[in-house]
Design a protein around this motif. Structure first.
Motif, PDB file in Angstrom:
ATOM      1  N   VAL A  97       2.989  -6.808  57.310  1.00  0.00           N
ATOM      2  CA  VAL A  97       4.161  -6.108  56.738  1.00  0.00           C
ATOM      3  C   VAL A  97       4.372  -5.027  57.741  1.00  0.00           C
ATOM      4  CG1 VAL A  97       4.922  -4.680  55.277  1.00  0.00           C
ATOM      5  CG2 VAL A  97       3.962  -6.935  54.569  1.00  0.00           C
ATOM      6  N   ASN A 100       5.618  -6.468  60.939  1.00  0.00           N
ATOM      7  CA  ASN A 100       6.857  -7.357  60.872  1.00  0.00           C
ATOM      8  C   ASN A 100       7.436  -6.915  59.341  1.00  0.00           C
ATOM      9  OD1 ASN A 100       9.441  -8.752  60.615  1.00  0.00           O
ATOM     10  ND2 ASN A 100       8.380 -10.561  61.164  1.00  0.00           N
ATOM     11  N   PRO A 101       8.241  -5.954  59.117  1.00  0.00           N
ATOM     12  CA  PRO A 101       8.836  -5.659  57.584  1.00  0.00           C
ATOM     13  C   PRO A 101       9.460  -6.847  57.066  1.00  0.00           C
ATOM     14  CG  PRO A 101       9.316  -3.863  59.197  1.00  0.00           C
ATOM     15  CD  PRO A 101       8.849  -4.754  60.114  1.00  0.00           C
ATOM     16  N   ASN A 102      10.018  -7.889  57.716  1.00  0.00           N
ATOM     17  CA  ASN A 102      10.441  -8.875  57.178  1.00  0.00           C
ATOM     18  C   ASN A 102       9.429  -9.917  56.199  1.00  0.00           C
ATOM     19  OD1 ASN A 102      13.238  -8.618  58.036  1.00  0.00           O
ATOM     20  ND2 ASN A 102      12.741  -9.635  60.032  1.00  0.00           N
ATOM     21  N   THR A 103       8.211  -9.569  56.651  1.00  0.00           N
ATOM     22  CA  THR A 103       7.071 -10.310  55.982  1.00  0.00           C
ATOM     23  C   THR A 103       7.119 -10.053  54.528  1.00  0.00           C
ATOM     24  OG1 THR A 103       5.745 -10.237  57.761  1.00  0.00           O
ATOM     25  CG2 THR A 103       4.533 -10.727  55.936  1.00  0.00           C
ATOM     26  N   LEU A 105       9.411 -10.462  52.586  1.00  0.00           N
ATOM     27  CA  LEU A 105       9.948 -11.333  51.691  1.00  0.00           C
ATOM     28  C   LEU A 105       8.911 -12.346  51.233  1.00  0.00           C
ATOM     29  CD1 LEU A 105      13.129 -11.903  54.076  1.00  0.00           C
ATOM     30  CD2 LEU A 105      12.983 -10.793  51.961  1.00  0.00           C
ATOM     31  N   ASN A 108       7.507 -11.548  47.675  1.00  0.00           N
ATOM     32  CA  ASN A 108       8.143 -11.840  46.562  1.00  0.00           C
ATOM     33  C   ASN A 108       7.615 -13.394  45.763  1.00  0.00           C
ATOM     34  OD1 ASN A 108       9.847 -12.365  44.385  1.00  0.00           O
ATOM     35  ND2 ASN A 108      11.714 -11.709  45.594  1.00  0.00           N
TER      36      ASN A 108
END
Length: 374
Positions: A97, A100-103, A105, A108
């Motif tokens: 995370v 890559n902050p998109n991780t 997702l 969830n």
């Protein structure tokens, strides 16, 4: 091969099993490397999972391990390594995370793919097993309930973590890494079958019966057992065993106690127990003829591992005299001539367990006793 060398080899083998995924990752052909932080997080996750899985080994009471390492140290190592494994596995998604902050997702549970959901379930189980182990008394979780939960969570963690690894199918797409994790899974499954099936079957075939219960002090008793239709237990003086009285050996709850009798007495097995909890307070109610299952002997706390010693100094407090009484009784039965010193501490004179017998052993051994009352 001396004991020190055996211990070093045992530790090396254990560390090899833990770091084997990382070693294979470095030395064997793998798919093209990704960015550093992603691969670093995978390496931490691999080592953390292997470390968590191998926690079966210190707690399985394998004879070769208990003969090499003190049982207290094995269980302390299990505790510390379990905490480290939780931290390493937790760092795996945290680094992903961070990199890559998109991780996020993938965290969830409603929208994440199955490979991520399996990882989340495994991670949740690992966190739960860590919290309930460290804070068991604080959350007032009974031992039997905790033990059952511990076993169920351990199996769930192994299953869902392996699903996560193979569903991601990046490094495990290579034969070498696939072989590593299949081998790890076989070890985990094998240890589970050994602990929960094979060992109880062995205990079921070798029951003991209670011969009598001796009152040593108002709150300490000796349970004397005799084998029921099988050969005597061969043990070294000072070793420990786990016993279950009038319970199935397939049950979760067994209680560890030091053997207090002489290793030369082939007609009985003695455990001296002080009232310190629910089970130990029930010892006076045990009746002759009741069935007992004995899992042991274990441990390296024994004079028999120190034949070269010219003398012995024993230091004991309260019921901690139990394993030392086993050693003293055995040395007396052998006619051992070496000089011995026992420093024995208690709160008061009335609480000195085996007081008269210790005094009588002076006539059979070169034994000097120093009582400390405080």
């Amino acid at each position: 091969m001396n004991l020190k060398t055996k211990r070093l080899l045992g530790m090396a083998a254990y560390l090899l099993l833990i770091f084997l995924p990382l070693i294979v990752l470095i030395l064997f052909p793998m798919p093209p490397g990704r960015d550093f932080w992603r691969d670093f997080s995978v390496a931490l996750g691999y080592v953390g999972l292997a470390m968590a899985g191998m926690q079966f080994l210190p707690t399985a009471r394998l004879r070769f391990a208990s003969d090499l390492f003190d049982m207290d140290r094995l269980y302390k190592m299990h505790h510390y390594l379990s905490v480290v494994s939780v931290i390493l596995v937790l760092l795996h998604p945290m680094i992903l995370v961070f990199n890559n902050p998109n991780t996020l997702l993938l965290l969830n549970p409603l929208t994440a793919p199955w490979r991520a959901q399996a990882g989340l379930i495994g991670l949740g189980g690992l966190l739960l097993i860590g919290v309930t182990s460290v804070l068991r008394k604080e959350v007032k979780l009974g031992y039997d309930a905790w033990h059952g939960l511990h076993d169920l969570l351990a199996m769930a963690i192994a299953v869902f973590a392996l699903i996560h690894i193979f569903k991601v199918n990046y490094y495990t797409a290579t034969p070498a890494m696939t072989a590593v994790w299949i081998g790890q899974a076989f070890i985990w499954a094998g240890m589970t079958v050994y602990i929960r099936v094979l060992k109880p079957i062995q205990l079921l075939r070798q029951p003991y019966t209670v011969e009598r219960v001796i009152t040593e002090t108002p709150d300490t008793w000796t349970v004397v057992l005799k084998p029921d239709g099988h050969e005597w237990l061969d043990f070294n003086p000072g070793q420990v065993a786990w016993i279950s009285i009038n319970r199935s050996p397939f049950g979760l709850h067994r209680n560890p106690f030091s053997i207090s009798g002489s290793a030369h007495r082939k007609d009985e097995l003695r455990f001296s127990i002080k009232a310190l909890g629910d089970f130990t307070q029930s010892i006076p109610q045990i009746q002759s003829g009741e069935t007992v299952y004995v899992d042991g002997p274990y441990g390296s706390f024994t004079t028999d591992f120190h034949d070269h010693a010219r003398s012995f100094l024993f230091i004991a407090g309260g019921v901690g005299i139990t394993p030392i009484m086993s050693m003293l009784r055995t040395l007396a039965d052998r006619g051992d001539p070496r000089p011995l010193v026992l420093v024995y501490t208690n709160r008061d004179w009335e609480g000195v367990t085996f007081r008269e017998e210790i005094d009588s052993l002076k006539g059979r051994l070169d034994l000097r006793v120093e009582h400390v009352l405080e």
